[in-house]
Design a protein around this motif. Structure first.
Motif, PDB file in Angstrom:
ATOM      1  N   GLU A  70     -10.113 -10.383 -26.453  1.00 40.49           N
ATOM      2  CA  GLU A  70     -10.181  -9.122 -25.714  1.00 40.49           C
ATOM      3  C   GLU A  70      -9.081  -9.038 -24.653  1.00 40.49           C
ATOM      4  OE1 GLU A  70     -13.535  -6.696 -23.117  1.00 40.49           O
ATOM      5  OE2 GLU A  70     -13.657  -8.877 -23.345  1.00 40.49           O
ATOM      6  N   PHE A 121     -13.923  -9.037 -30.878  1.00 41.38           N
ATOM      7  CA  PHE A 121     -13.353  -7.753 -30.463  1.00 41.38           C
ATOM      8  C   PHE A 121     -14.226  -7.056 -29.422  1.00 41.38           C
ATOM      9  CE2 PHE A 121     -11.241  -8.254 -34.598  1.00 41.38           C
ATOM     10  CZ  PHE A 121      -9.932  -7.933 -34.255  1.00 41.38           C
ATOM     11  N   SER A 166      -9.631  -2.514 -29.941  1.00 42.31           N
ATOM     12  CA  SER A 166     -10.753  -3.439 -30.094  1.00 42.31           C
ATOM     13  C   SER A 166     -11.860  -2.807 -30.937  1.00 42.31           C
ATOM     14  CB  SER A 166     -11.296  -3.827 -28.720  1.00 42.31           C
ATOM     15  OG  SER A 166     -10.358  -4.603 -28.007  1.00 42.31           O
TER      16      SER A 166
END
Length: 273
Positions: A223, A190, A178
């Motif tokens: 995520e 992210f 991420s």
């Protein structure tokens, strides 16, 4: 992030909620994926075996509604890996690098030039030499796996370097992928809490079981998708297929008890593991 008591474990596939309100999967229908709230896989890097087996690679794709935004497969991405020493002259500033080893979470880093990378490791953003960051693992350049428009190389490097030294609760990312993805593409999706978790599940993770079969999970945020596919990479293809087979055996048993005609997917999945 620094509080280990806050860590949330992933549920097994049998415990993941289904899309059907009655709790019954269809053979080809997606299921709602787990929401990862506190888990941070980059706190769990191990120092054990560094072997890498390409046959245990989990191939998958990620869709945001109908648009494919990520794909890792032998058909669409370069899955070849190199030693860190051999990768040094292949990567350039702004590139994303993935370090892989069997039984470990993949580790992502941003190349910033002079054989150095910036990466999120053990709840801290660090600037390291690529060979040190690899910890002996194999590695590869993964710029094209995300089908997003990248920022220019100078901005990617600037994004990465400006975060060096952040740690624990100063961080806005739960894992190295991420963080690296945000540096290269600059999208808030992210980051932790970058998307509001309400309404429908806009993201789908498709795990390729074979050339003709796949399994789909739906998620509310990018995520969560990243956390799930990294978990699959950590387990490896054999373990993921075994887990899916166990889940679908349970589904078929439930259907049988309810008088629903059984499907063939669980049998097919079992034979592949």
């Amino acid at each position: 992030m620094g509080n280990q008591m806050d860590r949330l474990s992933h549920l097994s596939y049998a415990e993941v909620p289904t899309v059907d309100p009655n709790g019954v999967d269809t053979d080809d229908g997606p299921r709602i994926g787990v929401s990862y709230i506190f888990s941070s896989d980059d706190d769990e890097l191990e120092d054990g075996c560094k072997n890498y087996d390409p046959r245990d690679e989990v191939e998958c794709a990620v869709y945001n509604r109908e648009e494919c935004i990520y794909e890792k497969s032998a058909k669409c991405a370069n899955l070849e890996v190199y030693s860190p020493e051999n990768l040094l002259n292949k990567c350039k500033a702004g590139d994303l690098v993935e370090f892989v080893a069997t039984g470990q979470y993949p580790h992502w880093a941003v190349c910033v030039g002079d054989f150095q990378v910036v990466h999120l490791h053990r709840a801290e953003v660090k600037n390291s030499f690529l060979t040190d960051a690899s910890q002996g693992r194999r590695c590869r350049i993964v710029n094209d796996w995300y089908k997003l428009k990248p920022l220019c190389a100078d901005v990617v490097v600037q994004n990465a370097m400006e975060q060096v030294g952040l740690k624990d609760r100063e961080l806005s990312w739960r894992n190295s992928e991420s963080f690296a993805g945000w540096c290269r593409f600059g999208k808030r999706e992210f980051k932790m809490g970058g998307e509001i978790r309400i309404g429908k599940q806009p993201y789908r993770l498709k795990v390729f079981v074979s050339d003709k079969q796949s399994h789909v999970l739906e998620f509310q945020s990018l995520e969560d998708v990243i956390m799930e596919k990294r978990r699959n990479d950590h387990l490896g293809r054999t373990a993921v297929l075994r887990e899916l087979a166990a889940h679908f055996r349970g589904v078929e048993e439930m259907k049988s008890e309810m008088g629903v005609p059984p499907g063939r997917l669980s049998q097919q999945l079992c034979t592949q593991t």
